[in-house]
Design a protein around this motif. Sequence first.
Motif, PDB file in Angstrom:
ATOM      1  N   TYR A  64       5.893  -6.980  -4.159  1.00 11.21           N
ATOM      2  CA  TYR A  64       5.645  -5.544  -4.326  1.00 11.21           C
ATOM      3  C   TYR A  64       6.959  -4.783  -4.291  1.00 11.21           C
ATOM      4  CZ  TYR A  64       4.307  -0.749  -3.435  1.00 11.21           C
ATOM      5  OH  TYR A  64       4.185   0.609  -3.508  1.00 11.21           O
ATOM      6  N   SER A 104       1.972   2.671  -2.923  1.00  6.77           N
ATOM      7  CA  SER A 104       1.157   2.030  -1.895  1.00  6.77           C
ATOM      8  C   SER A 104       0.890   3.041  -0.801  1.00  6.77           C
ATOM      9  CB  SER A 104       1.896   0.827  -1.313  1.00  6.77           C
ATOM     10  OG  SER A 104       3.019   1.271  -0.571  1.00  6.77           O
ATOM     11  N   MET A 105      -0.163   2.791  -0.079  1.00 10.75           N
ATOM     12  CA  MET A 105      -0.453   3.633   1.073  1.00 10.75           C
ATOM     13  C   MET A 105       0.200   2.992   2.292  1.00 10.75           C
ATOM     14  SD  MET A 105      -1.956   6.159   0.013  1.00 10.75           S
ATOM     15  CE  MET A 105      -1.781   6.237  -1.753  1.00 10.75           C
ATOM     16  N   SER A 137       1.490   9.653   3.455  1.00 12.08           N
ATOM     17  CA  SER A 137       0.350   8.862   3.924  1.00 12.08           C
ATOM     18  C   SER A 137      -0.833   8.940   2.962  1.00 12.08           C
ATOM     19  CB  SER A 137      -0.071   9.332   5.310  1.00 12.08           C
ATOM     20  OG  SER A 137      -0.540  10.650   5.205  1.00 12.08           O
ATOM     21  N   GLY A 174       0.948   1.287   5.546  1.00 10.79           N
ATOM     22  CA  GLY A 174       0.075   0.482   6.400  1.00 10.79           C
ATOM     23  C   GLY A 174      -0.699  -0.552   5.631  1.00 10.79           C
ATOM     24  N   THR A 175      -0.615  -0.530   4.290  1.00  6.51           N
ATOM     25  CA  THR A 175      -1.350  -1.536   3.521  1.00  6.51           C
ATOM     26  C   THR A 175      -0.580  -2.862   3.640  1.00  6.51           C
ATOM     27  OG1 THR A 175      -1.815   0.234   1.976  1.00  6.51           O
ATOM     28  CG2 THR A 175      -2.439  -2.003   1.281  1.00  6.51           C
ATOM     29  N   PRO A 176      -1.276  -3.929   4.074  1.00 10.61           N
ATOM     30  CA  PRO A 176      -0.593  -5.209   4.216  1.00 10.61           C
ATOM     31  C   PRO A 176       0.072  -5.613   2.896  1.00 10.61           C
ATOM     32  CG  PRO A 176      -2.840  -5.326   5.056  1.00 10.61           C
ATOM     33  CD  PRO A 176      -2.689  -4.002   4.398  1.00 10.61           C
ATOM     34  N   GLU A 177       1.162  -6.178   2.933  1.00  3.61           N
ATOM     35  CA  GLU A 177       1.960  -6.686   1.807  1.00  3.61           C
ATOM     36  C   GLU A 177       2.630  -5.589   0.985  1.00  3.61           C
ATOM     37  OE1 GLU A 177      -0.202  -9.459  -0.671  1.00  3.61           O
ATOM     38  OE2 GLU A 177      -1.525  -9.846   1.032  1.00  3.61           O
ATOM     39  N   LEU A 178       2.164  -4.359   1.112  1.00  7.61           N
ATOM     40  CA  LEU A 178       2.705  -3.298   0.241  1.00  7.61           C
ATOM     41  C   LEU A 178       3.543  -2.324   1.069  1.00  7.61           C
ATOM     42  CD1 LEU A 178      -0.477  -2.513  -1.905  1.00  7.61           C
ATOM     43  CD2 LEU A 178       1.300  -4.207  -2.357  1.00  7.61           C
ATOM     44  N   ARG A 204       8.195  -0.999  -4.342  1.00  5.46           N
ATOM     45  CA  ARG A 204       7.748   0.397  -4.283  1.00  5.46           C
ATOM     46  C   ARG A 204       8.383   1.238  -5.405  1.00  5.46           C
ATOM     47  NH1 ARG A 204       6.188   4.381  -5.273  1.00  5.46           N
ATOM     48  NH2 ARG A 204       6.110   6.359  -4.138  1.00  5.46           N
ATOM     49  N   LYS A 264      -2.080  -2.619  -5.807  1.00  5.28           N
ATOM     50  CA  LYS A 264      -3.116  -3.399  -5.122  1.00  5.28           C
ATOM     51  C   LYS A 264      -2.438  -4.585  -4.440  1.00  5.28           C
ATOM     52  CE  LYS A 264      -6.100  -2.091  -8.856  1.00  5.28           C
ATOM     53  NZ  LYS A 264      -4.985  -1.580  -9.671  1.00  5.28           N
ATOM     54  N   PRO A 265      -2.935  -4.979  -3.254  1.00  3.36           N
ATOM     55  CA  PRO A 265      -2.334  -6.127  -2.597  1.00  3.36           C
ATOM     56  C   PRO A 265      -2.376  -7.337  -3.530  1.00  3.36           C
ATOM     57  CG  PRO A 265      -3.881  -5.036  -1.143  1.00  3.36           C
ATOM     58  CD  PRO A 265      -4.035  -4.408  -2.480  1.00  3.36           C
TER      59      PRO A 265
END
Lengths: 342, 598
Positions: free
Chosen positions: B423, B437-438, B288, B440-444, B425, B417-418
């Motif tokens: 994306y 990515s963290m 997280s 919960g980040t949208p798109e990632l 990983r 970055k979004p």
Amino acid sequence: MMHEHYVIVGNGVTANAAADVLRERDPNARITMISDEFHLFYHRFRLPAFLLGEASESSLCVRPVSYYRERNIRLRLGQEVVRVELDRNLLYLKHMEKVGYTRLLLALGGKPHIPEVHYTYRHRFSTFKTLDDARLLRSRLGSIRSIVIAGGDLVSMRFATSLAKTGRNVMMMLASEAFWPLDLTETIREECIRSLTAKGVDVIDSDRIVGIDSADEQNFEVRTAAGLILPCQYVGAFFGWRPQVDFLVRSGLDIDRGILVDEHLRTNFDSVFAAGDCAQVYNPGIRNYWVSIGWPNAERLGRVAGENMAGGALEAGQAPQSALEVEGIQACTSWWREHGSE
Amino acid sequence: MDRNERIGENTVNREDLIVKICGSAGDGSISATEILNRAVASMGYHIMNFDSFPAEIRGFGKSCGHTRISKNPVRTPGDKADCLVALDDGHSISELKNLKSNGIIIYDSLPPSYRDEDTAVAGYIEPGMIGYGVPLRELSTEATRSAKSRNLVSLGVIATLFNFDPDAFVRAISKRFSGKKESVRTAVLEAFRLGQIFTSEKISKRDAIDFERKAYPREGEYIIISGNESAAQGCLDAGIRLYAGYPITPATKIMEILAKKLPIQEGVVVQTEDEISAVGHVLGAGFSGTRSATATSGPGLCLMSECINLGVMAEIPMVIIDCQRGGPSTGLPTKTEQSDLRIALYGASGDSPRPVIAPTTVAECHSLAMAAFEISDAYQTPVILLLDFFLSNRIEDIVPDPEGSARWGRFPDSIAKPGESPYKRYRITPSGVSPRSMPGTPELLFTATGLEHTENGRPNYDAANHKTMTDKRYAKLDALRNAWSLPEPIGDAGELDVGVISWGSSAGSAIEAMEILRERGFRVGGWIPRLLMPLHEDALEAFAARCRCLVVTEMNHSGQFADVIERVVHRPILRIAKVYSEPMPSDDIVRIVLGELS
Ligand SMILES: Cc1cc2nc3c(=O)[nH]c(=O)nc-3n(C[C@H](O)[C@H](O)[C@H](O)COP(=O)(O)OP(=O)(O)OC[C@H]3O[C@@H](n4cnc5c(N)ncnc54)[C@H](O)[C@@H]3O)c2cc1C
């Protein structure tokens, strides 16, 4: 099987001679030697030579520590016996430890004697018996120009002449009682004075010390009954030795001027023996006691004590009768061997 | 001093002293040692303090402070002590084997009653040793009405005997007792003073150790801390927010420190039910995006290995501090050993690359702990930091590292970055590092899986994909190797008679041995990497090529590092691999090397 635990108090020639014999006779016994000196067994008679730089400190050592390890002899050095309970076979050491034994040899030697008349200023006298004494004096020797030697026992004679040879001003105040246990006869006395004077020692006869003043720890003024004031940097007490038996008082041991032992060197306690400079040995021939003095004699008595502790029944024999040269004079003490600075 | 003398155990070095203060737990030997450390360090001397602990950690056992004081930087606690202060005779007798044969014993000359034969430490003073009897109990009682300040009386003796500045001790004692009532402070200082007075008036000094009351002014700040404290501070300075751990010697101290300090910087310490849970917490935090750490010892590291593997596969940052102890299994909790190297480097199923870092000093416990977090984040990987019982517990005077983690930087580029669509990983990059990515980040979408996966994180068992992804994970090690500065060889340049390779806490002994060998006329160099995985193999080969005799020293039985080295250099190595349980004695290295050279 319970093994014997032979404890020897002392680490001089008497003690070591006894330990050697005990180990030969009883390979399995525990042997412990206790001495309040820190040093390994050393040649006391070489101390004057060491003082004058003619002998190194290492050459004083008689045997290395490995000698004892190889023979499984436990050396407790720097440990002083301060009390005994001979009926419980217990010794009490100064650092508060009890040591038990099955047989005990007291080989305590003698300690420099300072006559009671000098009591009030006794701390201003220096003594010369141990390696520590010699080390201290050697470290100070450079700043010493004049020396007063009070007494005049056997050690002092060579001590005085050796120091005189180094060009220092050596004054010797002869005191007849210093020769104990020998007699300072008039002939010996005169011969001594003549010989010492010839060797550069300033002998002050028929006078006595009545006080010692000191401005600091290094400089003293010796006052005499005749009114002399002798400035010096060292006042040596050479009044002979007394057996070192203070801590045995009230122990139940028979003590006179030394520990009284029979001809087998056994004290009035069955399991306790004494030998060497600290003992007064009974001689059945003369029905009297004699006091041991000198290295060879101590060594011989040490061996006799060892034999008898291990179950033998050797007799100490008489004090040998041959003669000793003191400053060229035959003194009636053959048991003092003249050791040079070998 | 002629360093040749150091080969034997009997050294007389005027300004290098090893003191042991030995008593029962509760006799104050450890606090006296702490005061001693502070006092002499304030005079500018360097110290290394390494107390010995009983095998079992329980109440009334032996407690023995061991400290080395020197005007030069101290690399090892030294082997045998110059001076043993006996606060308890029974325990001190068992310490005599750790005293030089010309050592000094300071003992209580006036205990309340006579002791039985062979139960008094003074009775064991061997020819050549020096005993100083001091009525410790009596003087303590006179000062404080209790025998408990015997330790402070003994400090008075030490200060006077070895000619340290007594004011430095007075300040250290005052500081130690600053929270106490005035009357207590006065009394304890009196105990110290009585020790001083007794020594100057009643003891005639027979030893040759003399610090000449000199002080060596220090430039700047210094602190006195242990390896564990230093590592814990490294965690704090790296900005961790979570520490999860299960207590185990010798790592527990790290948790104890963080339990106090982490909440201050809004972090949390969780004591978990076991090590698997602890490492699971750390994995979760890493996933997280929260910096977190755990510390453990060998048995715990075994339990953690599966989660570490998951971290490698899912590329999740996490830092595991392994404070090694004697093993295997529960082994020897209070003894030091460097025998977890193999499990740290390779302990995993599959090919599981993970950086392994080994600090060699207390100061490095701090700087390399911070580096571990940076590497972990930068390369999205678990990192193992290898301490050991000796390094964890030894105390040194160190200059605090003001730079903190600045040296490393944060690799912000690896945070995605979004908008970077599509994306991936686990995108394949030259460095092996993919944009992170963290969750919960949208798109990632951060897919974390222990299954082999494709670039976008979907499970995939295709052989070609597995090879690509394995290469990717190993590529991160290559990238790290390139980013990490090369380990500089130390010692002589050019051709060498002896090249010494070492790692971790035993490096100090290796360096000390090198110094002795150099003073004996040999050309000697050393190679001490801190980054053990990946290893700078080219640098190692270059160093090895200069050495006639190549030595690897370490505290384990099988030569775990020597195995690593041998695979690189392909030549015979003199392995000095031993389980001493105590810090490695430099004399031993010298002896073995000399035997090889002759
Ligand atoms: C300077 C000097 C020069 C000498 N020159 C000669 C010479 O040229 N020729 C010659 O024949 N003789 C000479 N002697 C005398 C000779 O050295 C002694 O006669 C001999 O050493 C006596 O040996 P000993 O073993 O009986 O006693 P010592 O050698 O005195 O040994 C006794 C030991 O007992 C220890 N001890 C005593 N009490 C205790 C206690 N309570 N606890 C623990 N330990 C204790 C002492 O520390 C000592 O180690 C000289 C003596 C000295 C001091």
